[in-house]
Design an enzyme around this catalytic site. Structure first.
Site, short mmCIF file in Angstrom:
data_model
loop_
_atom_site.label_atom_id
_atom_site.label_comp_id
_atom_site.label_asym_id
_atom_site.label_seq_id
_atom_site.Cartn_x
_atom_site.Cartn_y
_atom_site.Cartn_z
N GLY A 296 1.90 3.62 4.36
CA GLY A 296 1.54 2.07 4.37
C GLY A 296 1.78 1.33 3.19
O GLY A 296 1.33 0.54 2.59
N ARG B 275 3.60 -2.98 2.33
CA ARG B 275 3.26 -4.43 1.52
C ARG B 275 1.84 -3.94 0.83
O ARG B 275 1.50 -2.61 0.93
CB ARG B 275 2.87 -5.55 2.68
CG ARG B 275 1.64 -5.24 3.62
CD ARG B 275 1.32 -6.16 4.62
NE ARG B 275 0.15 -5.79 5.24
CZ ARG B 275 -0.20 -6.58 6.38
NH1 ARG B 275 0.69 -7.54 6.89
NH2 ARG B 275 -1.43 -6.32 6.84
N ASP C 167 3.66 6.40 12.39
CA ASP C 167 2.28 6.32 12.78
C ASP C 167 1.43 7.17 12.00
O ASP C 167 1.51 8.46 12.45
CB ASP C 167 1.86 5.88 14.00
CG ASP C 167 0.70 5.63 14.31
OD1 ASP C 167 -0.18 5.96 13.54
OD2 ASP C 167 0.38 4.95 15.47
N VAL C 168 0.54 6.95 11.14
CA VAL C 168 -0.12 8.22 10.66
C VAL C 168 -1.05 9.06 11.34
O VAL C 168 -1.93 9.74 11.15
CB VAL C 168 -0.99 7.67 9.21
CG1 VAL C 168 0.13 7.36 8.13
CG2 VAL C 168 -2.07 6.89 9.32
N ASN D 168 -2.30 5.98 1.86
CA ASN D 168 -2.57 4.67 1.40
C ASN D 168 -3.06 3.91 2.67
O ASN D 168 -3.80 2.93 2.81
CB ASN D 168 -1.78 3.89 0.54
CG ASN D 168 -1.93 2.50 0.58
OD1 ASN D 168 -3.00 2.01 -0.37
ND2 ASN D 168 -1.05 1.84 1.38
N SER E 279 -12.14 3.81 -1.00
CA SER E 279 -12.52 2.26 -1.23
C SER E 279 -13.86 2.31 -1.82
O SER E 279 -14.53 3.28 -1.63
CB SER E 279 -12.56 1.47 0.18
OG SER E 279 -13.28 0.28 -0.01
N TYR F 189 -15.50 1.08 8.99
CA TYR F 189 -14.53 0.97 7.77
C TYR F 189 -15.23 1.96 6.76
O TYR F 189 -14.62 2.86 6.07
CB TYR F 189 -14.42 -0.30 7.20
CG TYR F 189 -13.31 -0.45 6.03
CD1 TYR F 189 -11.99 -0.24 6.45
CD2 TYR F 189 -13.92 -0.60 4.76
CE1 TYR F 189 -11.16 -0.25 5.14
CE2 TYR F 189 -12.96 -0.76 3.75
CZ TYR F 189 -11.72 -0.56 3.89
OH TYR F 189 -10.77 -0.51 2.81
N ALA G 67 -17.54 4.09 7.05
CA ALA G 67 -17.88 5.47 7.42
C ALA G 67 -16.37 6.37 7.43
O ALA G 67 -16.35 7.51 6.78
CB ALA G 67 -18.11 5.67 8.99
N LYS H 115 -14.04 5.49 5.07
CA LYS H 115 -13.63 5.54 3.77
C LYS H 115 -14.73 6.73 2.90
O LYS H 115 -14.30 7.53 2.18
CB LYS H 115 -14.04 4.36 2.84
CG LYS H 115 -12.90 3.41 3.34
CD LYS H 115 -11.51 3.89 3.03
CE LYS H 115 -10.33 3.04 3.63
NZ LYS H 115 -8.75 3.37 3.21
P1 NAD Z 1 -2.75 -4.05 3.99
O1 NAD Z 1 -2.84 -4.44 5.57
O2 NAD Z 1 -1.88 -5.04 3.29
O3 NAD Z 1 -1.70 -2.72 3.87
C1 NAD Z 1 -1.90 -1.66 4.85
C2 NAD Z 1 -0.59 -0.96 5.07
O4 NAD Z 1 -0.96 0.22 6.09
C3 NAD Z 1 0.28 -1.98 6.15
O5 NAD Z 1 1.46 -2.17 5.54
C4 NAD Z 1 0.12 -1.49 7.43
O6 NAD Z 1 1.43 -2.01 8.30
C5 NAD Z 1 0.09 -0.09 7.33
N1 NAD Z 1 -0.48 0.86 8.31
C6 NAD Z 1 -1.60 0.45 9.09
N2 NAD Z 1 -1.74 1.37 10.13
C7 NAD Z 1 -0.94 2.35 9.99
C8 NAD Z 1 -0.48 3.59 10.45
N3 NAD Z 1 -1.15 3.71 11.46
N4 NAD Z 1 0.40 4.24 10.15
C9 NAD Z 1 1.20 3.87 9.12
N5 NAD Z 1 0.95 2.66 8.48
C10 NAD Z 1 -0.21 2.05 8.70
O7 NAD Z 1 -3.84 -3.56 3.26
P2 NAD Z 1 -4.15 -2.96 1.65
O8 NAD Z 1 -5.10 -3.74 1.27
O9 NAD Z 1 -2.85 -2.99 1.07
O10 NAD Z 1 -4.64 -1.67 2.02
C11 NAD Z 1 -4.31 -0.38 1.53
C12 NAD Z 1 -5.28 0.54 1.48
O11 NAD Z 1 -6.29 0.21 0.35
C13 NAD Z 1 -5.97 0.82 2.85
O12 NAD Z 1 -6.14 2.07 2.86
C14 NAD Z 1 -7.58 0.11 2.49
O13 NAD Z 1 -8.31 0.52 3.15
C15 NAD Z 1 -7.42 0.54 0.94
N6 NAD Z 1 -8.21 -0.47 0.30
C16 NAD Z 1 -8.15 -1.84 0.03
C17 NAD Z 1 -8.72 -3.00 -0.46
C18 NAD Z 1 -8.83 -4.36 -0.66
O14 NAD Z 1 -9.39 -4.99 -1.40
N7 NAD Z 1 -7.51 -4.76 -0.16
C19 NAD Z 1 -10.07 -2.24 -1.05
C20 NAD Z 1 -10.36 -1.05 -1.05
C21 NAD Z 1 -9.60 -0.22 -0.47
#
Ligand code: NAD
Length: 271
Positions: free
Chosen positions: A12, A15, A75-76, A102, A154, A167, A169, A171
């Protein structure tokens, strides 16, 4: 573990937080495989995931830091993709030393109205994804004398919140998986830790949580994020992908830390 010359996989990473982690690992001298879907459309979700152009851009940014970077579409939730991912990293970079799980998605809504396929997809990406990636990488990582796995959980994996049951559950599952895998891989000197990010202005917030929180707080969606930060963090500030990247680098280096879950949340979660 010294990171210079080591090889890392970040899922992931096109971005958001994953990109921030990839850049920090690269700045510490690690080569990075940038793994993402390359397809914005996930029919279980109400927002777009990243496109292949973003994946390629992140690869270029990482290369500019003087390390090797390779793009991998995977795809994970698909084990065949992940076996290919692991083999490609070993073929192109030589080994796998670090795995950062991630990739993650979010869907919100009350349980009574929540679509079963949205629940399944959130659990598949967020909870099963780290298991499948670890399963594919551990046989390769075991060939090195040391290694590190960092799971991005998270603060929603520490305290549950209404409207985000799937979400949360998923995490909580990541935190439990981290502890279990840490015990399992201790004898291989592979350390397994988790980071719990707090609140970052990525698509998860701007496209999904802002409308939900705005409605709860009675403010418009543009003001929702700042209002949430003001009410719920000790430090009254948001976190950045660079903050999460720093924590990941620390956990990769920290030879005597395993099974740990670290909040990077400005005091938004302290357990
Ligand atoms: P984001 O949506 O910007 O990035 C997530 C990335 O994962 C994207 O590039 C997406 O294309 C990729 N992705 C989604 N499904 C996928 C799959 N099946 N296979 C491969 N890639 C896949 O979100 P983010 O905020 O950067 O989140 C990244 C991580 O951080 C996530 O696990 C999210 O739960 C966690 N997180 C985010 C926050 C927040 O405030 N943004 C807080 C706590 C935890």
């Amino acid at each position: 573990m010294e990171l210079k010359g080591k090889n890392a996989i970040v899922t992931g990473a096109a971005r958001g937080i994953g990109r921030g982690i990839a850049l920090k690992l690269a700045a510490a001298g690690a080569n990075v495989a940038i793994v993402d879907l390359g397809n914005p459309a996930d029919r279980a979700l109400t927002y777009n995931l990243s496109a292949q152009t973003e994946l390629n851009r992140t690869v270029d940014e990482v290369k500019k830091l003087g390390v090797k970077a390779i793009p991998i579409l995977a795809d994970v939730t698909r084990y065949a993709d992940l076996e290919r991912m692991a083999s490609e990293v070993v073929a192109k970079l030589g080994a796998i030393d670090i795995l950062v799980n991630n990739a993650g998605i979010i869907a919100v809504g009350p349980v009574s109205d929540f679509a079963e396929d949205a629940w399944d997809r959130v659990m598949a990406v967020n909870a099963k994804g780290p298991f499948l990636c670890a399963k594919a990488c551990i046989p390769h990582m075991a060939k090195q004398s040391e290694g590190a796995i960092v799971n991005i959980a998270s603060v929603a994996g520490k305290t549950g919140h209404g409207g985000a049951s799937a979400y949360c559950a998923s995490k909580f599952a990541v935190v439990g998986f981290t502890q279990a895998l840490a015990e399992e891989l201790g004898p291989l000197n592979i350390r397994v830790n988790a980071v719990c990010p707090g609140f970052l202005r990525t698509a998860m917030w701007t496209d999904v949580l802002d409308p939900l929180i705005g409605a709860q707080y009675g403010v418009n969606r543009e003001a929702a994020f700042d209002e949430y930060i003001a009410r719920n963090t000790y430090l009254k500030r948001e976190q950045t992908p660079a903050d999460i990247g720093e924590a990941v680098v620390y956990l990769c280096r920290a030879n005597n830390i395993t099974g740990e879950t670290i909040n990077v949340a400005g005091g938004g979660e302290v357990h």
